[in-house]
Design a protein around this motif. Structure first.
Motif, mmCIF file in Angstrom:
data_model
loop_
_atom_site.group_PDB
_atom_site.id
_atom_site.type_symbol
_atom_site.label_atom_id
_atom_site.label_comp_id
_atom_site.label_asym_id
_atom_site.label_seq_id
_atom_site.Cartn_x
_atom_site.Cartn_y
_atom_site.Cartn_z
ATOM 1 N N LEU A 1 17.635 39.768 -49.705
ATOM 2 C CA LEU A 1 19.600 39.756 -50.101
ATOM 3 C C LEU A 1 19.202 41.776 -49.689
ATOM 4 C CD1 LEU A 1 18.055 39.597 -53.857
ATOM 5 C CD2 LEU A 1 20.461 39.276 -53.937
ATOM 6 N N PHE A 2 20.792 42.519 -49.245
ATOM 7 C CA PHE A 2 20.944 43.126 -47.746
ATOM 8 C C PHE A 2 22.631 43.091 -48.556
ATOM 9 C CE2 PHE A 2 20.720 39.417 -45.495
ATOM 10 C CZ PHE A 2 21.593 39.033 -44.959
ATOM 11 N N PRO A 3 23.099 44.406 -47.568
ATOM 12 C CA PRO A 3 24.010 44.707 -48.445
ATOM 13 C C PRO A 3 24.850 44.089 -47.034
ATOM 14 C CG PRO A 3 23.585 47.007 -47.931
ATOM 15 C CD PRO A 3 22.471 45.503 -47.894
ATOM 16 N N SER A 4 25.848 43.552 -47.172
ATOM 17 C CA SER A 4 26.928 42.029 -46.178
ATOM 18 C C SER A 4 26.751 43.607 -45.203
ATOM 19 C CB SER A 4 28.096 41.792 -47.521
ATOM 20 O OG SER A 4 27.775 41.163 -48.032
ATOM 21 N N HIS A 5 27.458 44.397 -44.852
ATOM 22 C CA HIS A 5 27.763 45.102 -43.703
ATOM 23 C C HIS A 5 26.665 45.587 -43.120
ATOM 24 C CE1 HIS A 5 27.388 48.499 -46.441
ATOM 25 N NE2 HIS A 5 26.264 49.427 -45.028
ATOM 26 N N ILE A 6 26.015 44.614 -42.861
ATOM 27 C CA ILE A 6 24.687 44.891 -42.016
ATOM 28 C C ILE A 6 24.305 43.783 -40.935
ATOM 29 C CG2 ILE A 6 22.588 45.468 -42.292
ATOM 30 C CD1 ILE A 6 22.000 46.697 -44.794
ATOM 31 N N PHE A 7 24.435 44.123 -39.430
ATOM 32 C CA PHE A 7 24.536 43.015 -38.726
ATOM 33 C C PHE A 7 23.109 42.465 -38.722
ATOM 34 C CE2 PHE A 7 27.823 45.053 -36.671
ATOM 35 C CZ PHE A 7 28.104 44.203 -36.111
ATOM 36 N N HIS A 8 23.213 41.017 -39.540
ATOM 37 C CA HIS A 8 21.876 40.018 -39.271
ATOM 38 C C HIS A 8 21.899 38.554 -38.567
ATOM 39 C CE1 HIS A 8 24.702 38.929 -41.995
ATOM 40 N NE2 HIS A 8 24.555 37.491 -41.862
ATOM 41 N N ASP A 9 21.105 38.213 -37.857
ATOM 42 C CA ASP A 9 20.604 37.278 -37.179
ATOM 43 C C ASP A 9 19.652 36.388 -37.523
ATOM 44 O OD1 ASP A 9 21.537 35.060 -35.518
ATOM 45 O OD2 ASP A 9 21.569 36.544 -33.533
ATOM 46 N N VAL A 10 19.185 35.191 -37.210
ATOM 47 C CA VAL A 10 18.079 34.667 -37.178
ATOM 48 C C VAL A 10 17.626 35.009 -35.949
ATOM 49 C CG1 VAL A 10 16.813 32.938 -37.812
ATOM 50 C CG2 VAL A 10 18.153 33.883 -38.758
ATOM 51 N N ILE A 11 16.274 34.884 -35.517
ATOM 52 C CA ILE A 11 15.958 34.961 -33.684
ATOM 53 C C ILE A 11 15.157 33.325 -33.690
ATOM 54 C CG2 ILE A 11 13.965 35.350 -32.326
ATOM 55 C CD1 ILE A 11 13.517 38.020 -33.281
ATOM 56 N N PRO A 12 15.611 32.790 -31.986
ATOM 57 C CA PRO A 12 15.706 31.517 -32.258
ATOM 58 C C PRO A 12 14.580 30.972 -32.586
ATOM 59 C CG PRO A 12 16.885 32.074 -30.712
ATOM 60 C CD PRO A 12 16.539 33.370 -31.051
ATOM 61 N N THR A 13 14.330 30.175 -33.270
ATOM 62 C CA THR A 13 12.725 28.811 -33.586
ATOM 63 C C THR A 13 11.830 28.395 -32.703
ATOM 64 O OG1 THR A 13 13.639 26.980 -33.903
ATOM 65 C CG2 THR A 13 13.842 28.675 -35.659
ATOM 66 N N ARG A 14 13.173 28.563 -31.395
ATOM 67 C CA ARG A 14 12.065 27.279 -29.998
ATOM 68 C C ARG A 14 11.276 26.391 -30.818
ATOM 69 N NH1 ARG A 14 10.336 32.452 -28.853
ATOM 70 N NH2 ARG A 14 8.302 31.916 -28.864
ATOM 71 N N SER A 15 11.481 26.011 -32.483
ATOM 72 C CA SER A 15 10.583 24.740 -32.602
ATOM 73 C C SER A 15 11.799 23.401 -33.207
ATOM 74 C CB SER A 15 10.219 24.930 -33.918
ATOM 75 O OG SER A 15 9.923 23.983 -34.893
ATOM 76 N N SER A 16 11.530 22.281 -32.721
ATOM 77 C CA SER A 16 12.195 20.499 -33.049
ATOM 78 C C SER A 16 12.493 20.848 -34.605
ATOM 79 C CB SER A 16 11.728 19.658 -32.329
ATOM 80 O OG SER A 16 10.160 19.605 -32.786
ATOM 81 N N GLU A 17 11.362 21.260 -35.388
ATOM 82 C CA GLU A 17 11.556 20.750 -36.935
ATOM 83 C C GLU A 17 12.374 22.175 -37.295
ATOM 84 O OE1 GLU A 17 10.096 19.136 -38.417
ATOM 85 O OE2 GLU A 17 9.384 18.293 -36.564
ATOM 86 N N PRO A 18 13.239 21.638 -38.076
ATOM 87 C CA PRO A 18 14.058 22.432 -38.998
ATOM 88 C C PRO A 18 13.594 23.345 -40.330
ATOM 89 C CG PRO A 18 14.656 20.489 -40.072
ATOM 90 C CD PRO A 18 13.230 20.199 -38.458
ATOM 91 N N LEU A 19 14.198 25.199 -39.048
ATOM 92 C CA LEU A 19 14.581 25.228 -40.013
ATOM 93 C C LEU A 19 15.264 26.373 -41.128
ATOM 94 C CD1 LEU A 19 13.181 28.947 -41.101
ATOM 95 C CD2 LEU A 19 14.446 29.644 -39.447
ATOM 96 N N ILE A 20 15.266 25.800 -42.167
ATOM 97 C CA ILE A 20 15.625 25.756 -43.269
ATOM 98 C C ILE A 20 16.787 26.907 -44.685
ATOM 99 C CG2 ILE A 20 17.415 24.292 -45.301
ATOM 100 C CD1 ILE A 20 15.058 21.956 -43.810
#
Length: 177
Positions: A148-167
């Motif tokens: 959990l985090f305040p919504s005004h904080i920038f966020h992202d996910v670093i690319p997985t480089r995996s063919s299997e899904p990160l869900i």
């Protein structure tokens, strides 16, 4: 077992749309049609309520500002593969955001780099070479972990480089109306 079943439910719903993309985001999926997602959402809401109840204790009152008296929980399911990413962003119509990790491929869980990590605070795509004073936090995904985090904080996910899904399931508590 719950996460494995929720991952299956999410992928089965996605399969109806055709070939998978690197980044699949389904905003506000019908929880009534997805019983496991429907079971998860009240637990997410309870965790957000507990987080907000501790805002003063955690020193978040300045970061969160005045919290809404009435709010609604918005949600979505995210499936990331290979170079897929959400892009650095904020949620300007919400107060609290969270990410629940449903499925983390073994190659991400065992990686020695930051692939698949949730990054909080980085905003270089918007600010160029500017280094924000708040820094950046990288959180490795763990199945069943809710961040959990305040919504005004920038966020992202670093690319997985995996063919299997990160869900994951993302949710925001936003002002009602």
């Amino acid at each position: 077992a719950f996460n494995a079943a929720l991952a299956h439910e999410t992928l089965a719903a996605r399969a109806q749309k055709g070939a998978p993309l690197e980044t699949d985001v389904v905003y506000s999926p019908n929880a009534m049609m997805r019983p496991l997602l429907a079971a998860l959402l009240p637990a997410i809401r309870d965790a957000i309520d507990a987080y907000m109840a501790r805002a003063d204790e955690l020193g978040l009152e300045a970061a969160l500002g005045s919290l809404p008296g009435a709010a609604r929980l918005m949600h979505g399911c995210t499936i990331l593969r290979e170079g897929g990413s959400n892009g650095q962003h904020i949620h300007d119509r919400a107060d609290i955001s969270c990410v629940y990790h449903v499925q983390v491929p073994a190659e991400i869980a065992e990686a020695t780099d930051n692939r698949g990590a949730l990054t909080l605070g980085a905003c270089d795509l918007y600010a160029g070479a500017f280094e924000p004073c708040w820094g950046e936090r990288l959180l490795r995904p763990l199945p069943g972990w809710l961040t959990l985090f305040p919504s005004h904080i920038f966020h992202d996910v670093i690319p997985t480089r995996s063919s299997e899904p990160l869900i994951s399931v993302a949710a925001d508590l936003g002002r009602a109306g």
